[in-house]
Design a protein around this motif. Structure first.
Motif, PDB file in Angstrom:
ATOM      1  N   ILE A 256      -5.464  -3.460   8.079  1.00 26.64           N
ATOM      2  CA  ILE A 256      -3.594  -3.107   8.288  1.00 26.64           C
ATOM      3  C   ILE A 256      -3.953  -1.410   8.931  1.00 26.64           C
ATOM      4  CG2 ILE A 256      -2.167  -1.920   7.058  1.00 26.64           C
ATOM      5  CD1 ILE A 256      -2.699  -4.846   5.337  1.00 26.64           C
ATOM      6  N   LEU A 257      -4.533  -0.604   8.718  1.00 26.59           N
ATOM      7  CA  LEU A 257      -4.922   0.762   8.836  1.00 26.59           C
ATOM      8  C   LEU A 257      -5.222   0.774  10.183  1.00 26.59           C
ATOM      9  CD1 LEU A 257      -6.651   2.494   5.808  1.00 26.59           C
ATOM     10  CD2 LEU A 257      -3.903   2.398   6.296  1.00 26.59           C
ATOM     11  N   VAL A 258      -6.057  -0.001  10.923  1.00 25.10           N
ATOM     12  CA  VAL A 258      -6.396   0.081  12.692  1.00 25.10           C
ATOM     13  C   VAL A 258      -4.964  -0.262  13.262  1.00 25.10           C
ATOM     14  CG1 VAL A 258      -7.473  -1.126  14.527  1.00 25.10           C
ATOM     15  CG2 VAL A 258      -8.683  -0.813  12.659  1.00 25.10           C
ATOM     16  N   LEU A 259      -4.618  -1.755  12.381  1.00 22.83           N
ATOM     17  CA  LEU A 259      -2.816  -1.643  13.023  1.00 22.83           C
ATOM     18  C   LEU A 259      -1.958  -0.844  13.286  1.00 22.83           C
ATOM     19  CD1 LEU A 259      -1.592  -3.888  14.203  1.00 22.83           C
ATOM     20  CD2 LEU A 259      -0.662  -4.501  11.721  1.00 22.83           C
ATOM     21  N   ILE A 260      -2.024   0.260  12.358  1.00 23.81           N
ATOM     22  CA  ILE A 260      -1.147   1.063  12.059  1.00 23.81           C
ATOM     23  C   ILE A 260      -1.309   2.420  12.970  1.00 23.81           C
ATOM     24  CG2 ILE A 260       0.415   0.692  10.397  1.00 23.81           C
ATOM     25  CD1 ILE A 260      -0.973   2.243   8.549  1.00 23.81           C
ATOM     26  N   GLY A 261      -3.014   2.485  13.478  1.00 23.48           N
ATOM     27  CA  GLY A 261      -3.591   3.476  14.475  1.00 23.48           C
ATOM     28  C   GLY A 261      -4.606   4.676  13.045  1.00 23.48           C
ATOM     29  N   VAL A 262      -4.830   4.268  11.983  1.00 23.16           N
ATOM     30  CA  VAL A 262      -5.285   5.671  10.960  1.00 23.16           C
ATOM     31  C   VAL A 262      -6.913   5.420  10.944  1.00 23.16           C
ATOM     32  CG1 VAL A 262      -5.561   6.358   8.743  1.00 23.16           C
ATOM     33  CG2 VAL A 262      -3.378   4.938   9.069  1.00 23.16           C
ATOM     34  N   PHE A 263      -7.213   4.021  11.319  1.00 21.87           N
ATOM     35  CA  PHE A 263      -8.604   4.159  11.462  1.00 21.87           C
ATOM     36  C   PHE A 263      -8.960   3.427  12.514  1.00 21.87           C
ATOM     37  CE2 PHE A 263     -10.122   2.381   6.946  1.00 21.87           C
ATOM     38  CZ  PHE A 263     -10.217   4.317   6.491  1.00 21.87           C
ATOM     39  N   THR A 264      -9.868   3.933  13.652  1.00 20.02           N
ATOM     40  CA  THR A 264     -10.871   3.381  14.601  1.00 20.02           C
ATOM     41  C   THR A 264     -10.772   2.236  14.277  1.00 20.02           C
ATOM     42  OG1 THR A 264     -12.943   4.778  14.063  1.00 20.02           O
ATOM     43  CG2 THR A 264     -11.402   6.200  16.124  1.00 20.02           C
ATOM     44  N   LEU A 265     -11.376   1.512  15.480  1.00 17.87           N
ATOM     45  CA  LEU A 265     -12.130   0.364  14.724  1.00 17.87           C
ATOM     46  C   LEU A 265     -13.674   0.426  14.185  1.00 17.87           C
ATOM     47  CD1 LEU A 265     -11.144  -2.454  15.649  1.00 17.87           C
ATOM     48  CD2 LEU A 265     -12.547  -2.170  18.297  1.00 17.87           C
ATOM     49  N   GLN A 266     -14.779   1.450  14.848  1.00 23.37           N
ATOM     50  CA  GLN A 266     -15.977   1.372  13.850  1.00 23.37           C
ATOM     51  C   GLN A 266     -15.993   1.905  12.915  1.00 23.37           C
ATOM     52  OE1 GLN A 266     -18.378   1.382  16.327  1.00 23.37           O
ATOM     53  NE2 GLN A 266     -19.894   1.684  14.497  1.00 23.37           N
ATOM     54  N   ASN A 267     -14.785   2.170  12.007  1.00 21.89           N
ATOM     55  CA  ASN A 267     -14.690   2.594  10.966  1.00 21.89           C
ATOM     56  C   ASN A 267     -14.302   1.237   9.990  1.00 21.89           C
ATOM     57  OD1 ASN A 267     -15.366   4.776  10.690  1.00 21.89           O
ATOM     58  ND2 ASN A 267     -13.354   6.085  10.942  1.00 21.89           N
ATOM     59  N   HIS A 268     -13.092   0.560  11.288  1.00 19.66           N
ATOM     60  CA  HIS A 268     -13.519  -1.076  10.998  1.00 19.66           C
ATOM     61  C   HIS A 268     -14.347  -2.444  10.574  1.00 19.66           C
ATOM     62  CE1 HIS A 268     -12.090  -4.789  12.050  1.00 19.66           C
ATOM     63  NE2 HIS A 268     -11.208  -4.458  10.931  1.00 19.66           N
ATOM     64  N   PHE A 269     -15.124  -1.826  10.985  1.00 17.23           N
ATOM     65  CA  PHE A 269     -16.146  -2.630  11.088  1.00 17.23           C
ATOM     66  C   PHE A 269     -17.118  -2.654  10.466  1.00 17.23           C
ATOM     67  CE2 PHE A 269     -15.832  -3.479  16.043  1.00 17.23           C
ATOM     68  CZ  PHE A 269     -15.379  -4.517  16.075  1.00 17.23           C
ATOM     69  N   TRP A 270     -17.613  -0.866   9.755  1.00 11.49           N
ATOM     70  CA  TRP A 270     -18.062  -0.360   8.759  1.00 11.49           C
ATOM     71  C   TRP A 270     -18.018  -1.170   7.375  1.00 11.49           C
ATOM     72  CZ3 TRP A 270     -23.473   0.452   8.741  1.00 11.49           C
ATOM     73  CH2 TRP A 270     -24.033   1.218   9.722  1.00 11.49           C
ATOM     74  N   LEU A 271     -16.481  -0.301   7.239  1.00 12.77           N
ATOM     75  CA  LEU A 271     -15.970  -1.466   6.042  1.00 12.77           C
ATOM     76  C   LEU A 271     -15.341  -2.716   5.666  1.00 12.77           C
ATOM     77  CD1 LEU A 271     -12.939   1.688   5.286  1.00 12.77           C
ATOM     78  CD2 LEU A 271     -14.668   1.226   4.221  1.00 12.77           C
ATOM     79  N   MET A 272     -15.052  -3.152   6.308  1.00 11.48           N
ATOM     80  CA  MET A 272     -15.577  -4.499   6.978  1.00 11.48           C
ATOM     81  C   MET A 272     -16.559  -4.910   6.458  1.00 11.48           C
ATOM     82  SD  MET A 272     -12.095  -6.517   7.262  1.00 11.48           S
ATOM     83  CE  MET A 272     -13.033  -7.573   8.185  1.00 11.48           C
ATOM     84  N   SER A 273     -18.115  -5.038   6.356  1.00 10.73           N
ATOM     85  CA  SER A 273     -19.258  -4.955   6.860  1.00 10.73           C
ATOM     86  C   SER A 273     -19.817  -4.556   5.121  1.00 10.73           C
ATOM     87  CB  SER A 273     -19.952  -4.276   7.802  1.00 10.73           C
ATOM     88  OG  SER A 273     -20.603  -4.976   8.711  1.00 10.73           O
ATOM     89  N   ILE A 274     -18.905  -3.466   4.080  1.00 14.06           N
ATOM     90  CA  ILE A 274     -18.809  -3.362   2.853  1.00 14.06           C
ATOM     91  C   ILE A 274     -18.504  -3.773   2.002  1.00 14.06           C
ATOM     92  CG2 ILE A 274     -18.461  -1.307   1.426  1.00 14.06           C
ATOM     93  CD1 ILE A 274     -20.279   0.004   3.716  1.00 14.06           C
TER      94      ILE A 274
END
Length: 62
Positions: free
Chosen positions: A21-39
């Protein structure tokens, strides 16, 4: 102990849902998305089986 595992696993589940959701609204970068999804994936799949155990078939039939 079960309550602690539940809290940790729900935090892991939140870490898999919120970054998208945060990537969709532009708050996170895709790299942060991958890290948080993995964790979040590791947290959820390493803690949830311990408190989501179901009864065995022998216990249900009796």
């Amino acid at each position: 102990m079960k309550k602690i595992l539940m809290v940790i696993s729900y935090l892991g589940l939140a870490c898999t849902l919120l970054p998208s959701i945060l990537v969709l609204i532009g708050v996170f970068t895709l790299q942060n998305h991958f890290w948080l999804m993995s964790i979040g994936m590791v947290l959820w799949f390493s803690t949830s089986p311990f408190w989501m155990k179901s009864k065995s078939l022998d216990e249900v039939e009796e």
